[in-house]
Structures are given as C-alpha cells and as structure tokens.
Design an enzyme around this catalytic site. Structure first.
Site, PDB file in Angstrom:
ATOM      1  N   CYS A   1      34.253  34.262  32.262  1.00  0.00           N
ATOM      2  CA  CYS A   1      33.793  34.885  33.515  1.00  0.00           C
ATOM      3  C   CYS A   1      32.502  34.259  34.057  1.00  0.00           C
ATOM      4  O   CYS A   1      32.161  34.468  35.219  1.00  0.00           O
ATOM      5  CB  CYS A   1      33.596  36.375  33.310  1.00  0.00           C
ATOM      6  SG  CYS A   1      35.013  37.136  32.545  1.00  0.00           S
TER       7      CYS A   1
ATOM      8  N   HIS B   1      29.454  39.732  38.248  1.00  0.00           N
ATOM      9  CA  HIS B   1      30.854  39.593  37.841  1.00  0.00           C
ATOM     10  C   HIS B   1      31.529  40.955  37.954  1.00  0.00           C
ATOM     11  O   HIS B   1      30.978  41.973  37.546  1.00  0.00           O
ATOM     12  CB  HIS B   1      30.901  39.085  36.397  1.00  0.00           C
ATOM     13  CG  HIS B   1      32.251  39.117  35.796  1.00  0.00           C
ATOM     14  ND1 HIS B   1      33.371  38.636  36.453  1.00  0.00           N
ATOM     15  CD2 HIS B   1      32.702  39.583  34.595  1.00  0.00           C
ATOM     16  CE1 HIS B   1      34.425  38.795  35.688  1.00  0.00           C
ATOM     17  NE2 HIS B   1      34.053  39.374  34.562  1.00  0.00           N
TER      18      HIS B   1
ATOM     19  N   ASN C   1      39.422  42.221  37.667  1.00  0.00           N
ATOM     20  CA  ASN C   1      38.604  41.190  37.037  1.00  0.00           C
ATOM     21  C   ASN C   1      39.324  39.843  37.177  1.00  0.00           C
ATOM     22  O   ASN C   1      40.381  39.642  36.591  1.00  0.00           O
ATOM     23  CB  ASN C   1      38.409  41.551  35.559  1.00  0.00           C
ATOM     24  CG  ASN C   1      37.580  40.534  34.795  1.00  0.00           C
ATOM     25  OD1 ASN C   1      37.305  39.445  35.278  1.00  0.00           O
ATOM     26  ND2 ASN C   1      37.191  40.896  33.585  1.00  0.00           N
TER      27      ASN C   1
HETATM   28  N1  ACO Z   1      45.397  53.803  30.644  1.00  0.00           N
HETATM   29  C1  ACO Z   1      45.230  54.942  29.945  1.00  0.00           C
HETATM   30  N2  ACO Z   1      44.518  54.997  28.816  1.00  0.00           N
HETATM   31  C2  ACO Z   1      43.976  53.866  28.359  1.00  0.00           C
HETATM   32  C3  ACO Z   1      44.119  52.631  29.040  1.00  0.00           C
HETATM   33  C4  ACO Z   1      44.881  52.640  30.236  1.00  0.00           C
HETATM   34  N3  ACO Z   1      45.069  51.518  30.951  1.00  0.00           N
HETATM   35  N4  ACO Z   1      43.448  51.685  28.369  1.00  0.00           N
HETATM   36  C5  ACO Z   1      42.904  52.267  27.283  1.00  0.00           C
HETATM   37  N5  ACO Z   1      43.225  53.589  27.275  1.00  0.00           N
HETATM   38  C6  ACO Z   1      42.857  54.586  26.296  1.00  0.00           C
HETATM   39  C7  ACO Z   1      42.607  54.001  24.931  1.00  0.00           C
HETATM   40  O1  ACO Z   1      43.833  53.811  24.230  1.00  0.00           O
HETATM   41  C8  ACO Z   1      41.736  55.063  24.303  1.00  0.00           C
HETATM   42  O2  ACO Z   1      42.579  56.098  23.860  1.00  0.00           O
HETATM   43  P1  ACO Z   1      42.269  56.850  22.451  1.00  0.00           P
HETATM   44  O3  ACO Z   1      40.907  57.480  22.637  1.00  0.00           O
HETATM   45  O4  ACO Z   1      43.388  57.822  22.363  1.00  0.00           O
HETATM   46  O5  ACO Z   1      42.277  55.764  21.437  1.00  0.00           O
HETATM   47  C9  ACO Z   1      40.937  55.616  25.486  1.00  0.00           C
HETATM   48  O6  ACO Z   1      41.634  55.203  26.675  1.00  0.00           O
HETATM   49  C10 ACO Z   1      39.514  55.111  25.550  1.00  0.00           C
HETATM   50  O7  ACO Z   1      39.517  53.717  25.316  1.00  0.00           O
HETATM   51  P2  ACO Z   1      38.187  52.884  25.378  1.00  0.00           P
HETATM   52  O8  ACO Z   1      38.510  51.452  25.092  1.00  0.00           O
HETATM   53  O9  ACO Z   1      37.119  53.545  24.576  1.00  0.00           O
HETATM   54  O10 ACO Z   1      37.816  53.067  26.924  1.00  0.00           O
HETATM   55  P3  ACO Z   1      36.538  52.560  27.675  1.00  0.00           P
HETATM   56  O11 ACO Z   1      35.893  53.687  28.333  1.00  0.00           O
HETATM   57  O12 ACO Z   1      35.689  51.652  26.829  1.00  0.00           O
HETATM   58  O13 ACO Z   1      37.163  51.657  28.837  1.00  0.00           O
HETATM   59  C11 ACO Z   1      37.528  49.324  29.312  1.00  0.00           C
HETATM   60  C12 ACO Z   1      37.967  50.533  28.500  1.00  0.00           C
HETATM   61  C13 ACO Z   1      37.821  49.620  30.774  1.00  0.00           C
HETATM   62  C14 ACO Z   1      38.321  48.116  28.856  1.00  0.00           C
HETATM   63  C15 ACO Z   1      35.999  49.097  29.126  1.00  0.00           C
HETATM   64  O14 ACO Z   1      35.688  49.130  27.765  1.00  0.00           O
HETATM   65  C16 ACO Z   1      35.547  47.767  29.685  1.00  0.00           C
HETATM   66  O15 ACO Z   1      35.553  47.552  30.879  1.00  0.00           O
HETATM   67  N6  ACO Z   1      35.056  46.884  28.819  1.00  0.00           N
HETATM   68  C17 ACO Z   1      34.509  45.585  29.243  1.00  0.00           C
HETATM   69  C18 ACO Z   1      35.571  44.619  29.676  1.00  0.00           C
HETATM   70  C19 ACO Z   1      34.920  43.341  30.119  1.00  0.00           C
HETATM   71  O16 ACO Z   1      33.907  43.349  30.764  1.00  0.00           O
HETATM   72  N7  ACO Z   1      35.458  42.209  29.717  1.00  0.00           N
HETATM   73  C20 ACO Z   1      34.717  40.969  29.946  1.00  0.00           C
HETATM   74  C21 ACO Z   1      35.281  40.099  30.926  1.00  0.00           C
HETATM   75  S1  ACO Z   1      36.972  39.677  30.729  1.00  0.00           S
HETATM   76  C22 ACO Z   1      37.047  37.969  30.466  1.00  0.00           C
HETATM   77  O17 ACO Z   1      36.135  37.363  30.015  1.00  0.00           O
HETATM   78  C23 ACO Z   1      38.378  37.301  30.768  1.00  0.00           C
END
Ligand code: ACO
Length: 309
Positions: free
Chosen positions: A96, A236, A266
């Site tokens: 990214c 980003h 993203n």
């Molecule tokens: N729909 C419904 N539920 C979901 C989904 C979905 N699409 N995705 C995950 N969940 C669930 C999980 O299974 C979990 O359920 P559980 O508690 O029963 O296990 C629950 O939601 C919470 O999951 P978390 O991973 O803790 O959710 P979080 O609040 O952290 O959000 C997210 C997830 C959106 C991915 C967030 O962590 C995030 O944005 N992280 C950073 C991503 C990023 O910046 N990546 C870098 C760039 S990408 C690159 O370099 C190509």
C-alpha cells in the site's frame, strides 16, 4: 461490486462491512484486464494533465504487488503499452505504500540529476489475489490505478520531505504464502487459500494507526511544517476507523482528511494517488497547500510524503 454482492457469496452483511470498514462498493476489473491496462489509463490522464510528452519521460516507476507477470516487471509492460521510448522502467514492491515509495525515489532521482520527468504510478488488480471465500479479507479490496508526473523546478514547491520504513519481522501478518521461491504454487496451497492474501486484520490495524501517525509526524518535523499548516492529509484508504484514529493521533480535523474508501475499498498502492487525484479535481488542493500523504501495508511497511503543491 457492492456489499450486497458480497452478501451473496460469503457470510457477511452491508451493516458489518460499513460499520467496520466504511466500504460500500469497490471497482473490480474485468477478466482479461491486467494491472498494466489500469496503469496505462491513469498514466494517459497524468500525462495529459502535465502537458508532458511521452519522449520527455525518462523514468517510469510502478508501485504494485499485482504485476501482470512474475517476469518482466509491470513497469516494462506499461512502458511498451504507453510508448515511452526514453524511459527506464521498474516496479516497487511496497504494497500500500508503493506510490509513496515511488514518489520518494522519484524525488531523489530528480534531486540528484539522474532524471528530469518521472511517471509514478500506483496500480493494483487486488481481485486477482483476493480469496473470495474468506470474508475477513475479500470484502476489503478493490482494483484501480493512479499516476502523477514528477518534475523538478526552482519555485520551492514540490516534495519537501519523505519517510519510508519497514519491519519484515511482521511479514506474516499480511502476506501471500505460496507462489514465490519459498513455497512454489501447488494445488494444495490453492485448495487452502494460501496462494491468496492472508491477513491478521486486528494486529495490522494497531500497527497501522501507530506507524502512520509516526510517519506523518516525521515528515512534518523534517520539513519544518507545523500540523496547523497542513491543508489536507491524504491517507491510504484501508479502513475508515484507521483513518479516524490517525486523525485523532495527529490532532487534525476530519474535514482536513481526504476519504473516498466508501467508493473504492482498499486499492493498496493505487489508493493514495487515486485519492490525491480526486481531491485535486474536486478543488480541495490549491497551489501552495501543504499536503501530507501517508500509507501503510504488507511488509509490514509504512511511509509518508509532504508536498507543497
Ligand atoms: N462480515 C462479517 N463478519 C466478519 C467479516 C465480514 N466480512 N470479517 C470478519 N468478521 C468477523 C470475524 O470473523 C470476527 O468474528 P468472531 O468474533 O466471531 O471471531 C469478528 O468479525 C471480528 O473480527 P476482527 O478481525 O476482530 O474485526 P476488526 O474489527 O478488527 O475488523 C478489519 C476487521 C476490517 C479487517 C480490520 O481489522 C482492519 O481493517 N484491519 C487493517 C487492514 C489493513 O489496513 N490492511 C493493510 C493494507 S492491505 C494491503 O497491504 C494489501
């Protein structure tokens, strides 16, 4: 592709995706369209906006983790499709932060006199590496490209400061395990989804907020620009909650932070240049403004650039 489209293929909901990420839709390139095609579309617009000729471009830098081929670079394919007869061309694999790292390299080439007019592109076809069976990741990603022509002048405007960092210890927080020289592609890896993006979202989230804040502060300090003098932060677009937390950390009002994640999701290396272009075309950036770009991604890697427009 809308959130409703995802509700049909994985166990998710529009409510979850919007509240956890801010994403409503993303652009997915058709089959047969490669990253180079998206890059060319962006490069054509950047060249047109700059008034620069193809012959004048002496370097093409493409930030991408989704090149058309493993060999040659995406940049070589873009160079051929664009017809840039006098350019050297190479890729920057910085997830990214690909555009910001590309901009930093371009700035150094210009400052050292090694190049005069440089096309810097961020492009991804993330749909080619997303696992559409994994709800944790697939809802986040979109395809896109953004480009800029970078040239030197003596007005005092331009890139004032850049900052790049990475920490390979955290590489397995966001990676593709199979398909490289460590683990050759196999049917087993394809079946387990390890040939696609794997991510520990919550860990990446924490590092992203902290290090994007540090990177942005670093370039402001380095350039001697106070945060009250920043007209716009172009971060980003990974997650609206990361962007909001970054704004709080920097003590910058949200109306000074550009966001278009709801439309594109993203797009990795493409996200900063797409946001920069939209902000400019919407009149949010004026001559003399101080703009901070900041990004974070798989590596882990992060970086920032401060530009006087
Ligand atoms: N729909 C419904 N539920 C979901 C989904 C979905 N699409 N995705 C995950 N969940 C669930 C999980 O299974 C979990 O359920 P559980 O508690 O029963 O296990 C629950 O939601 C919470 O999951 P978390 O991973 O803790 O959710 P979080 O609040 O952290 O959000 C997210 C997830 C959106 C991915 C967030 O962590 C995030 O944005 N992280 C950073 C991503 C990023 O910046 N990546 C870098 C760039 S990408 C690159 O370099 C190509």
């Amino acid at each position: 592709m809308t959130n409703a489209d995802f509700e049909r293929i994985v166990d998710t909901s529009d409510e979850w995706i919007v509240s956890r990420t801010g994403i409503k839709e993303r652009r997915i390139a058709d089959e047969g369209i490669a990253s180079s095609d998206l890059a060319v579309a962006a490069c054509e617009k950047a060249l047109e906006a700059s008034g620069c000729s193809r012959e004048e471009i002496d370097l093409l830098i493409v930030g991408t983790v989704t090149p058309d081929y493993r060999l040659p670079s995406c940049a070589c394919v873009v160079q051929e499709k664009m017809g840039l007869p006098n350019a050297a061309a190479f890729d920057v694999v910085a997830a990214c932060t690909g555009f910001i790292n590309g901009l930093s390299i371009a700035n150094s080439y210009i400052a050292s006199g090694q190049a005069k007019k440089i096309l810097v592109v961020g492009v991804e076809k993330l749909s080619s590496i997303a696992n559409y069976k994994d709800r944790n990741t697939c809802v986040l990603f979109g395809d896109g490209a953004g480009a800029a022509v970078v040239a030197g002048d003596d007005t005092g405007r331009g890139v004032l400061s850049t900052f790049m960092r990475s920490d390979g210890n955290m590489r397995e927080l966001l990676w593709i395990k199979a398909g490289g020289s460590m683990h050759a592609f196999s049917e087993e890896y394809a079946a387990s989804g390890e040939d696609k993006v794997l991510m520990n979202g919550s860990e990446v989230f924490k590092v992203a907020v902290k290090e994007m804040g540090n990177a942005a502060r670093h370039v402001m300090k380095d350039a001697g620009v106070d945060q009250s003098d920043i007209s716009l932060v172009v971060p980003h677009q990974a997650n609206i909650r990361i962007i909001e937390a970054l704004a709080r950390r920097l003590k910058v009002d949200l109306d000074k932070v550009y966001m278009n994640i709801s439309k594109y999701g993203n797009t990795s290396a493409a996200s900063v240049p797409i946001a920069l272009d939209e902000a400019y075309r919407e009149g949010r950036i004026k001559e003399g403004d101080h703009i901070v770009m900041v990004a974070f991604g798989g590596g882990l890697i992060w970086g920032s650039a401060l530009v006087k427009w």
